[in-house]
Design an enzyme around this catalytic site. Sequence first.
Site, PDB file in Angstrom:
ATOM      1  N   PHE A 106       3.623  38.946  13.474  1.00 39.66           N
ATOM      2  CA  PHE A 106       2.517  37.991  13.343  1.00 39.66           C
ATOM      3  C   PHE A 106       2.191  37.297  14.658  1.00 39.66           C
ATOM      4  O   PHE A 106       1.053  36.854  14.873  1.00 39.66           O
ATOM      5  CB  PHE A 106       2.849  36.947  12.263  1.00 39.66           C
ATOM      6  CG  PHE A 106       3.756  35.830  12.684  1.00 39.66           C
ATOM      7  CD1 PHE A 106       3.238  34.611  13.125  1.00 39.66           C
ATOM      8  CD2 PHE A 106       5.136  35.964  12.615  1.00 39.66           C
ATOM      9  CE1 PHE A 106       4.063  33.568  13.497  1.00 39.66           C
ATOM     10  CE2 PHE A 106       5.976  34.922  12.984  1.00 39.66           C
ATOM     11  CZ  PHE A 106       5.439  33.722  13.428  1.00 39.66           C
ATOM     12  N   LYS A 107       3.146  37.224  15.549  1.00 42.26           N
ATOM     13  CA  LYS A 107       2.936  36.477  16.787  1.00 42.26           C
ATOM     14  C   LYS A 107       2.003  37.192  17.759  1.00 42.26           C
ATOM     15  O   LYS A 107       1.605  36.616  18.769  1.00 42.26           O
ATOM     16  CB  LYS A 107       4.282  36.160  17.436  1.00 42.26           C
ATOM     17  CG  LYS A 107       5.078  35.195  16.560  1.00 42.26           C
ATOM     18  CD  LYS A 107       6.450  34.875  17.092  1.00 42.26           C
ATOM     19  CE  LYS A 107       7.163  33.932  16.115  1.00 42.26           C
ATOM     20  NZ  LYS A 107       8.514  33.567  16.549  1.00 42.26           N
ATOM     21  N   ASP A 108       1.633  38.437  17.442  1.00 38.65           N
ATOM     22  CA  ASP A 108       0.652  39.142  18.276  1.00 38.65           C
ATOM     23  C   ASP A 108      -0.670  38.377  18.314  1.00 38.65           C
ATOM     24  O   ASP A 108      -1.353  38.373  19.343  1.00 38.65           O
ATOM     25  CB  ASP A 108       0.406  40.557  17.738  1.00 38.65           C
ATOM     26  CG  ASP A 108       1.530  41.512  18.114  1.00 38.65           C
ATOM     27  OD1 ASP A 108       2.089  41.375  19.210  1.00 38.65           O
ATOM     28  OD2 ASP A 108       1.842  42.402  17.303  1.00 38.65           O
ATOM     29  N   ALA A 111      -0.174  35.280  20.642  1.00 37.87           N
ATOM     30  CA  ALA A 111       0.136  35.681  22.017  1.00 37.87           C
ATOM     31  C   ALA A 111      -1.088  36.259  22.717  1.00 37.87           C
ATOM     32  O   ALA A 111      -1.332  35.977  23.896  1.00 37.87           O
ATOM     33  CB  ALA A 111       1.280  36.689  22.021  1.00 37.87           C
ATOM     34  N   THR A 139       8.765  36.210  19.122  1.00 34.95           N
ATOM     35  CA  THR A 139       7.952  35.534  20.134  1.00 34.95           C
ATOM     36  C   THR A 139       8.073  36.250  21.476  1.00 34.95           C
ATOM     37  O   THR A 139       7.080  36.482  22.169  1.00 34.95           O
ATOM     38  CB  THR A 139       8.364  34.062  20.289  1.00 34.95           C
ATOM     39  OG1 THR A 139       8.042  33.356  19.093  1.00 34.95           O
ATOM     40  CG2 THR A 139       7.630  33.404  21.447  1.00 34.95           C
TER      41      THR A 139
END
Length: 432
Positions: A106-108, A111, A139
């Site tokens: 999900f952190k794509d 980021a 992360t």
Amino acid sequence: MKYYSTNNHKHQVGLSEAVIKGLAPDNGLYMPERIPVLPNDLIEKMSEMSFREIGYAVIGALFSEDLTEKQIHELVDHTLSFDAPIVEVEEDLYSLELFHGPTLAFKDVGARFCSKLMSMLVEDKSKTLRVLVATSGDTGSAVANGFLGVEGVEVIILFPKGKVSKLQEKQFTTLGQNITALEVEGVFDDCQTLVKQAFLDRELNEKLMLTSANSINIARWIPQSLYYFYAFSRLPKTSKKVAFAVPSGNFGNIGAGILAQQMGLPIAQFVAATNVNKVVPEYLHGFPFKAKPSIPTVSNSMDVGNPSNFPRLLALYGGDEKRFRENVKGYFYTDEQTVEAIQAIQPKGYTLDPHGAVGYLGLKDFMAENPGYVGVFLETAHPGKFRDVVEEALGEKLILPERLAAFLEGEKKVIPMGKSFEEFKGYLEGLV
């Protein structure tokens, strides 16, 4: 739009400083001075809009005072280059799959948004921007791949030795170029403390241009609200109330959902689901918030004993703890319960990762106690990223997506680091 520190509402800065600094000088997190509310008819029309069109509307409402329409479209187009589908797992219970991006986590979203926005906002192109990142897993890989090859930016990732899955490690320790990985003798909270100390060290900041790409940075945190709008818009029309369950570690992700709610998205309830690092569920059950040393678990990305975003959650509710506890229900689960959930869902044709399993359990327990809801839990990473845990739970091999398997071929390159700030500061000073 101005952004204030959660430690001092009178300390306010513009978008550029909030993003580039990451953390306020008083150690507070930046928050927007006001939260825009979207019209109901726009939210209703989102079912007919694409993911990117929803992104233009939401990001436009938040950033139109500081960015041009062209910049907003560029930001959203760069960020939302992949889908985030909802999948029905059981009747009235859906998985929001957030693992279709470059690093399958999900952190794509945050980021990619963060790297693009920073490149837009850095005014002095002659100075190297150094991005410090503490990671308990995803992360690091998302930020490393989001910033890989970005000119004028160096990324320094701190991760706890032996406490990140092998595949997660490979995703940020094999890249080289402008990405450096520091393997810290400690736990995630030690890594996070080192990063915060660096931001607050005046001598360091006079020599280096430092920033963060953890969820403490608004440029990482705010765009995560987008997939809540998108998921809600893709649910079948129903008169039932909607609950979102979020597997939580540093609590930025659930904070982004609350931001979406306060922007007008009619989410009735949030469920904060954790592993045995349960400081927030305990708080939500009426106990004082008390940071504790983190405990290693099979859902390692949530092994956080002092969640950085807790002050941001309080700020979203204006410090009203009663309203906070009413709107967010907390649950926690052991490794054994997590593994049992992975095993129980597999016969239904769905494979959970350990973090999604915790979110699923929280949602199931909430819905059992509160009938009449449609529920969505966040499946925050591809199960292949936690291959050892999932394969042992299921007793069978997982077929890894090609781009995930490719990371296993790379050579791990790290710099060992103790957990003393003096050692870390010495390393940073050596970069000048």
